[in-house]
Design a protein around this motif. Structure first.
Motif, PDB file in Angstrom:
ATOM      1  N   VAL A 289       0.838  -1.202   0.000  1.00 16.54           N
ATOM      2  CA  VAL A 289       0.000   0.000   0.000  1.00 16.54           C
ATOM      3  C   VAL A 289       0.871   1.249   0.000  1.00 16.54           C
ATOM      4  CG1 VAL A 289      -1.633   1.340   1.387  1.00 16.54           C
ATOM      5  CG2 VAL A 289      -2.023  -1.101   0.982  1.00 16.54           C
ATOM      6  N   ALA A 290       1.945   1.227   0.761  1.00  7.78           N
ATOM      7  CA  ALA A 290       2.791   2.418   0.876  1.00  7.78           C
ATOM      8  C   ALA A 290       3.670   2.646  -0.342  1.00  7.78           C
ATOM      9  CB  ALA A 290       3.661   2.309   2.125  1.00  7.78           C
ATOM     10  N   TYR A 312       8.092   2.168  -5.059  1.00  6.26           N
ATOM     11  CA  TYR A 312       7.893   3.527  -5.595  1.00  6.26           C
ATOM     12  C   TYR A 312       7.945   3.574  -7.127  1.00  6.26           C
ATOM     13  CZ  TYR A 312       8.695   4.717  -0.731  1.00  6.26           C
ATOM     14  OH  TYR A 312       8.617   4.766   0.636  1.00  6.26           O
ATOM     15  N   VAL A 508      -4.643  16.235  -4.659  1.00  6.33           N
ATOM     16  CA  VAL A 508      -3.827  15.213  -3.995  1.00  6.33           C
ATOM     17  C   VAL A 508      -2.430  15.208  -4.592  1.00  6.33           C
ATOM     18  CG1 VAL A 508      -3.643  12.738  -3.516  1.00  6.33           C
ATOM     19  CG2 VAL A 508      -5.875  13.847  -3.545  1.00  6.33           C
ATOM     20  N   HIS A 509      -1.427  15.024  -3.748  1.00  8.44           N
ATOM     21  CA  HIS A 509      -0.035  15.077  -4.178  1.00  8.44           C
ATOM     22  C   HIS A 509       0.656  13.745  -3.896  1.00  8.44           C
ATOM     23  CE1 HIS A 509      -0.306  19.491  -4.622  1.00  8.44           C
ATOM     24  NE2 HIS A 509      -1.200  19.358  -3.659  1.00  8.44           N
ATOM     25  N   PRO A 510       1.571  13.358  -4.766  1.00  3.71           N
ATOM     26  CA  PRO A 510       2.273  12.079  -4.569  1.00  3.71           C
ATOM     27  C   PRO A 510       3.444  12.237  -3.595  1.00  3.71           C
ATOM     28  CG  PRO A 510       3.035  13.099  -6.588  1.00  3.71           C
ATOM     29  CD  PRO A 510       1.971  14.013  -6.028  1.00  3.71           C
ATOM     30  N   HIS A 511       3.786  11.174  -2.944  1.00  2.51           N
ATOM     31  CA  HIS A 511       4.988  11.146  -2.103  1.00  2.51           C
ATOM     32  C   HIS A 511       6.213  11.430  -2.967  1.00  2.51           C
ATOM     33  CE1 HIS A 511       8.192   9.427   0.457  1.00  2.51           C
ATOM     34  NE2 HIS A 511       7.368   9.662   1.471  1.00  2.51           N
ATOM     35  N   ARG A 512       7.191  12.127  -2.401  1.00  3.63           N
ATOM     36  CA  ARG A 512       8.334  12.547  -3.222  1.00  3.63           C
ATOM     37  C   ARG A 512       9.142  11.384  -3.785  1.00  3.63           C
ATOM     38  NH1 ARG A 512      13.283  11.745  -0.903  1.00  3.63           N
ATOM     39  NH2 ARG A 512      13.447  11.938   1.351  1.00  3.63           N
ATOM     40  N   ARG A 513       9.008  10.198  -3.204  1.00  6.75           N
ATOM     41  CA  ARG A 513       9.779   9.074  -3.718  1.00  6.75           C
ATOM     42  C   ARG A 513       9.216   8.512  -5.031  1.00  6.75           C
ATOM     43  NH1 ARG A 513      13.041   5.971  -0.356  1.00  6.75           N
ATOM     44  NH2 ARG A 513      13.344   4.750  -2.243  1.00  6.75           N
ATOM     45  N   ILE A 514       7.990   8.882  -5.366  1.00  8.92           N
ATOM     46  CA  ILE A 514       7.414   8.377  -6.627  1.00  8.92           C
ATOM     47  C   ILE A 514       7.916   9.253  -7.769  1.00  8.92           C
ATOM     48  CG2 ILE A 514       5.340   7.680  -7.843  1.00  8.92           C
ATOM     49  CD1 ILE A 514       3.911   7.582  -5.161  1.00  8.92           C
TER      50      ILE A 514
ATOM     51  N   GLU B 542      18.663   8.300  -2.387  1.00 14.02           N
ATOM     52  CA  GLU B 542      17.220   8.507  -2.560  1.00 14.02           C
ATOM     53  C   GLU B 542      16.719   9.721  -1.774  1.00 14.02           C
ATOM     54  OE1 GLU B 542      15.647   7.143  -4.785  1.00 14.02           O
ATOM     55  OE2 GLU B 542      15.936   4.979  -4.949  1.00 14.02           O
ATOM     56  N   ASP B 543      17.537  10.206  -0.831  1.00 16.32           N
ATOM     57  CA  ASP B 543      17.131  11.373  -0.035  1.00 16.32           C
ATOM     58  C   ASP B 543      17.898  12.629  -0.433  1.00 16.32           C
ATOM     59  OD1 ASP B 543      15.243   9.951   1.444  1.00 16.32           O
ATOM     60  OD2 ASP B 543      16.777   9.208   2.822  1.00 16.32           O
ATOM     61  N   PRO B 577      14.715  15.112   4.606  1.00 15.52           N
ATOM     62  CA  PRO B 577      14.288  14.173   5.645  1.00 15.52           C
ATOM     63  C   PRO B 577      13.665  12.935   5.000  1.00 15.52           C
ATOM     64  CG  PRO B 577      13.119  16.282   5.831  1.00 15.52           C
ATOM     65  CD  PRO B 577      13.976  16.364   4.623  1.00 15.52           C
ATOM     66  N   SER B 578      13.996  11.780   5.504  1.00 15.09           N
ATOM     67  CA  SER B 578      13.446  10.533   4.979  1.00 15.09           C
ATOM     68  C   SER B 578      12.149  10.249   5.722  1.00 15.09           C
ATOM     69  CB  SER B 578      14.463   9.414   5.187  1.00 15.09           C
ATOM     70  OG  SER B 578      13.998   8.250   4.584  1.00 15.09           O
ATOM     71  N   SER B 579      11.049  10.192   5.009  1.00 13.47           N
ATOM     72  CA  SER B 579       9.776   9.928   5.689  1.00 13.47           C
ATOM     73  C   SER B 579       8.940   9.001   4.841  1.00 13.47           C
ATOM     74  CB  SER B 579       9.030  11.233   5.943  1.00 13.47           C
ATOM     75  OG  SER B 579       8.904  11.948   4.734  1.00 13.47           O
ATOM     76  N   PRO B 580       9.178   7.690   4.970  1.00 16.59           N
ATOM     77  CA  PRO B 580       8.409   6.733   4.175  1.00 16.59           C
ATOM     78  C   PRO B 580       6.923   6.877   4.480  1.00 16.59           C
ATOM     79  CG  PRO B 580       9.961   5.614   5.656  1.00 16.59           C
ATOM     80  CD  PRO B 580      10.092   7.065   5.912  1.00 16.59           C
ATOM     81  N   PRO B 581       6.090   6.687   3.496  1.00 18.93           N
ATOM     82  CA  PRO B 581       4.656   6.855   3.710  1.00 18.93           C
ATOM     83  C   PRO B 581       4.096   5.809   4.665  1.00 18.93           C
ATOM     84  CG  PRO B 581       5.102   5.957   1.529  1.00 18.93           C
ATOM     85  CD  PRO B 581       6.422   6.310   2.119  1.00 18.93           C
ATOM     86  N   GLY B 583       0.715   4.167   4.991  1.00 18.58           N
ATOM     87  CA  GLY B 583      -0.496   4.106   4.177  1.00 18.58           C
ATOM     88  C   GLY B 583      -0.180   4.555   2.768  1.00 18.58           C
ATOM     89  N   LEU B 584      -1.214   4.863   2.018  1.00 21.17           N
ATOM     90  CA  LEU B 584      -1.009   5.233   0.618  1.00 21.17           C
ATOM     91  C   LEU B 584      -0.090   6.441   0.481  1.00 21.17           C
ATOM     92  CD1 LEU B 584      -4.630   4.916  -0.763  1.00 21.17           C
ATOM     93  CD2 LEU B 584      -2.684   3.589  -1.550  1.00 21.17           C
ATOM     94  N   PRO B 585       0.770   6.442  -0.542  1.00 17.29           N
ATOM     95  CA  PRO B 585       1.731   7.537  -0.708  1.00 17.29           C
ATOM     96  C   PRO B 585       1.139   8.737  -1.452  1.00 17.29           C
ATOM     97  CG  PRO B 585       2.145   5.853  -2.340  1.00 17.29           C
ATOM     98  CD  PRO B 585       0.979   5.363  -1.514  1.00 17.29           C
ATOM     99  N   TYR B 586      -0.100   9.064  -1.147  1.00 15.59           N
ATOM    100  CA  TYR B 586      -0.773  10.186  -1.779  1.00 15.59           C
ATOM    101  C   TYR B 586      -1.461  10.976  -0.672  1.00 15.59           C
ATOM    102  CZ  TYR B 586      -0.217   6.634  -5.346  1.00 15.59           C
ATOM    103  OH  TYR B 586       0.302   5.671  -6.140  1.00 15.59           O
TER     104      TYR B 586
END
Lengths: 624, 624
Positions: A289-290, A312, A508-514, B542-543, B577-581, B583-586
């Motif tokens: 999911v993450a 990702y 909605v915005h995507p996580h920066r790792r995507i 990646e960071d 900063p490393s902040s893995p999601p 839940g969903l990465p959105y």
């Protein structure tokens, strides 16, 4: 209150679990998108599917196996499974709304299957007709147990739905007994390269009480990652045979396989109480999911191998998001919801159902997507084949799979436990659970109010639990930490309760790792993910960008041509100058989007896309 | 001045063209990266390749066809082509620097091929051994003419290089004559699903003067897009059989096939003067360069079908960029350069050579990439197979293809025309063209100065033309509109001329239409594309993000462990900063990269990557 579970007429009836399901016939859906999908599924899709059973060679192949036909075998080695999924769809459709044609089709098909079945119980038209010397000798790609699994699920459905299923169940049990003889007591070790039989065997156990089916399912799950089958040529990850299931941390390989396997893993947990199975499955769920789930709930980032990718790796254009993977994900999440009661699984079911899954079918129910990307480019040269919905496919795994889920949608709406009734999905209609009858009035997902009226209820206290989706940030009444709002009281006929979900449109915005979505935003409202289609724009979509922080305006449309009822969302956009590169598209000039002309851009629900011009579409849109 | 062309010892010797090539032996490369590649190619790669001819079944298969061996056929139906490319590498290597082992290997192989060849001239070990009843009956995937093409190229090389090639040429001519009998005069229509034979037939015509070879090549090109072969299962675009070549506007399908086909198209133009062929090829070149070319010069955006994608579909992580496609692109561009004299083709050769192509081989010449992506993620779970260089491959098309190009690199350095000498690629050494001998001193591509000294020259005026790459914005002397700086005069022995190219490092931005690269930048210096590898960073790559407009600092390294001599580039970065999601990465929060800690990030030339830790790599890096 959980005593119905034993006579539930639905696809999944575990003997344990925090929540227990209702039958397909216990929930009437009377309108809204879900009701519409059930109507076109019955009127258009199933009608089309039944015709295709003859045209695509499925029934002719079985006649060859029965010694009743002539001509060559047609299609893939897993062609039989199309019939099994079609039978399951027909059975649940009969359970929902009886029609004598359905049991007749089941009985007729079962007769053919019984005549095609070998005396020892084996049944697979491809191997019987084309490769009789290779039976169970090519497990890495044979799909023999995969097909068996769909047969078992069809037989369970026909039996529970009382849809002409006696002979079908006998065929299924003979094949299941044969699998037990070969792979459980007979000493043969192996797995099917395509997981599916595991969850099906557990359900056949639940129906029949035959414990060896459960034991075989557990053994097949334990056999993964031991290298018992050859490499199909796609590598061991493709079939989740790279690691034992308890050691694997992340979903890999062919997405549909991984997701059906997970359903089987949770099924075995539910019947055996083996916590290590639940634990590994939840661990992979959280990781998936993450890091490996599209905003639509779709899974499978790669066409190559129809596979999950690295963490990702979530490209919008090349997202595979197979329709079957959406269905398999709903199956897995439903098992996790029953096993744990956590609302997050119902949330993902809703997201998947209204987006990745719903997009698979055209507005009129006659055309289907196999692949569900989040972007369609302007040219559509390479993608001419998969870029638009089609009536059918050479590999037609998706259409009948879609039909069986739509027919059984009522099963996924509500559950019971010792405290009362939980409602997970909202659709207008009626829910019956023992002494409780609950009418549901709502215009969901177009509107956020859901009104429940108790029509009958026991005299004692019970709890009405209503899921509050994570996206609904301002909800009345608010949710508890489990994602549900709950009211415990004595309910009298005529009592009502209103839930108000927050239907404000969201940017909605995507996580920066995507990496593939950097600099883009998407629009959501309620459970619906939106997309921009060329048909609704004032200029070429490829030259449009969203204004950051734009206001989002709701526009209701009763009958958008080609689409039907919908809610559009308008946003502030910029029309950028179009300047195709001359030479390589890389230069020293920064790519900050230049200022353009202000323009209104219009989004349509993703599940309603590709019902018009076949033009450009994008869920994720650049921010100016 | 162009009178050498007739006795040029190189892979391509057209009878017309604006520019005319020199032989492999006319250019000595004496150091720099190209010299290093030639040294390790000879010492390590070719040695390894010759061993593999036995181990991988290539020679044993041919012994089976000759009736001299036992055991099963090994490998793919195009396994013979590995030998042909290896023979070509050996021949050019012999031309460059003679060694008696090379003609001995050619003669020995030719003997075996002659014994394996059918009396009618047909030769393909797979079809002769495994499917004798299917000869020329499965053109859509048989690779029979593809293999024949590589045989012809090997024979041309061995003949021109005087490398034991008399018998090999006889074998090749017998097969070519057979193809003429079947497909030109015999009335059979068809094409090979994998283009290659077209360009090879033209070259065999150039060597032998046998005009039917040219006529067959022209016919095979005209036969495309007529549906003469079955669908291999990959669709007609895969084999560029969807449209006649004169009608197709954009490169599609299997990239290597498209690019070899283009080489053949320009070859036929060069011999027949059919302008419609040049025109369609240039049209597709312009479209491909603007919309389907990686910054490394790589081609093929999709693993699925090893294919070009839609326009602007250029993912860094899943870029396929097959090593063979880089080679085929260099072949095509070389033909366009000779045909037109335009510097843009030499520019793309340089970009491809130093990046997409050079990255295919490890620093020690013993390991190869088949796929050359622009990003490697942290996990490398799904990509464990293709994510790192390997010694060999089941489908080993790339390694011997790499070897034949490296051995013949001298051929691609300079050309002549009636006016004089043009130098397209810069490497230290010596260029001989008739009466002209030119010494080249340079530390290119690490340094931008290239010093030419005339060692011998005719007494008359002639023009020295030197390519100024498009990336060199401040060049002394500057370039004319054709991309060359030219000096026409009488040159005396001892005269020198210096070219100063602009080696300032550059921050490069993608065109806004390339969705997969939005918000990222890349670093280049001279002809080299750079990448960031984990091995050189102070924190998890990646960071890390680049500071927009960062200063780029050059750091020379004489011997970076594992890599050797290089020039690194340092830039200002931010550690985020490393902040893995969870839940969903959105989410509703914008993804503007937050301010992080300032940190130096270090880039290494892309072609030197994957010689150290196997960690994360990215060419395109997010801008903070």
């Amino acid at each position: 209150m959980a005593d119905f579970a034993d006579r539930v007429r639905g696809p999944l009836v575990p003997s344990t679990g925090v929540q227990r399901p209702l039958g397909v016939n216990d929930v009437e859906i009377e309108g809204g998108p879900l009701g519409r999908w059930q109507r076109i599924n019955r009127e258009a899709s199933i009608t089309l599917g039944l015709e295709r059973m003859e045209q695509s060679g499925v029934l002719p192949n079985l006649r060859l196996a029965a010694g009743e036909g002539t001509g060559p075998f047609q299609g893939y080695r897993f062609q039989d499974s199309d019939l099994y999924k079609q039978l399951e769809a027909v059975a649940w459709e009969h359970c929902r709304l009886p029609d004598e044609r359905y049991p007749a089709f089941v009985a007729e098909s079962a007769g053919l299957l019984a005549r095609a079945q070998r005396p020892d119980g084996y049944l697979n038209s491809h191997y019987q007709v084309v490769k009789p010397d290779k039976i169970f000798a090519e497990l890495e790609y044979s799909h023999e147990m995969y097909c068996a699994g769909h047969l078992f699920q069809a037989a369970v459905a026909a039996a529970r739905a009382d849809c002409g299923g006696q002979e079908l169940l006998a065929v299924a049990r003979r094949f299941a007994d044969h699998l037990v003889e070969v792979f459980l007591t007979g000493g043969d070790d192996g797995i099917d390269g395509h997981a599916e039989v595991e969850t099906a065997l557990v359900e056949l156990y639940r129906l029949t009480g035959e414990r060896s089916y459960l034991e075989l399912a557990a053994k097949l799950i334990d056999n993964r990652g031991k290298g018992l089958i050859a490499d199909s040529g796609m590598g061991p990850l493709y079939a989740q045979d790279h690691l034992p299931v308890r050691e694997a941390d992340t979903a890999v390989g062919h997405a549909v396989r991984q997701l059906y396997l997970e359903a089987g893993i949770v099924d075995v947990y539910l019947e055996t109480g083996d916590e290590s199975l639940l634990e590994c499955s939840v661990r992979r769920w959280e990781d998936m999911v993450a890091t490996k789930t599209s905003i639509t709930g779709g899974h499978g980032s790669r066409h190559d191998g129809e596979a999950f990718g690295e963490r990702y790796e979530l490209p919008p254009d090349r997202a595979y998001n197979e329709s079957c993977a959406a269905i398999a994900s709903i199956h897995w999440n439903w098992r996790l919801l029953l096993a744990t009661g956590h609302g997050r699984y119902a949330d993902l079911i809703e997201r998947t159902l209204y987006n990745a899954f719903a997009a698979s079918t055209s507005a009129d129910g006659t055309r289907f997507f196999y692949v569900n990307p989040l972007q369609r480019r302007a040219d559509l040269i390479e993608d001419a084949y998969l870029g638009r919905r089609r009536e059918w496919f050479a590999c037609a795994c998706c259409p009948p799979n879609i039909m069986r889920l739509v027919s059984s949608l009522g099963h996924y709406v509500a559950t019971v436990d010792d405290e009362g009734l939980s409602v997970h999905q909202y659709a207008p209609g009626r829910i019956r659970a023992g002494e409780i009858t609950l009418a549901v009035e709502t215009d969901y997902p177009w509107d956020g109010r859901v009104l429940f009226t108790v029509e009958s209820a026991p005299d004692t206290e019970w709890t009405l639990r209503l899921r509050v989706p994570a996206w609904s940030t301002r909800t009345a009444p608010p949710a508890g930490p489990d994602g549900y709002t709950a009211v415990r009281r004595v309910w009298r006929p005529g009592d009502t309760f209103a839930l108000d979900l927050d239907m404000s449109p969201r940017l909605v915005h995507p996580h920066r790792r995507i990496d593939a979505l950097r600099g883009c935003a998407a629009v959501e409202r309620g459970p619906l993910v939106y997309c921009f289609e060329q048909a609704d724009q004032q200029a070429a979509l490829e030259d449009l960008a969203l204004v950051p922080g734009t206001e989002l305006r709701v526009v209701e449309r009763d009958d958008l041509p080609g689409v039907g009822r919908t809610v559009l969302i308008e946003a502030d956009g910029l029309l950028l100058p179009s300047s195709p590169p001359d030479g390589l598209p890389y230069s020293g000039a920064p790519t900050d989007l230049p200022t353009g002309t202000g323009v209104t851009v219009t989004a349509v629900p993703y599940h309603q896309w590709d019902n018009r011009d076949g033009g450009v579409m994008r869920v994720w849109t650049p921010l100016a």
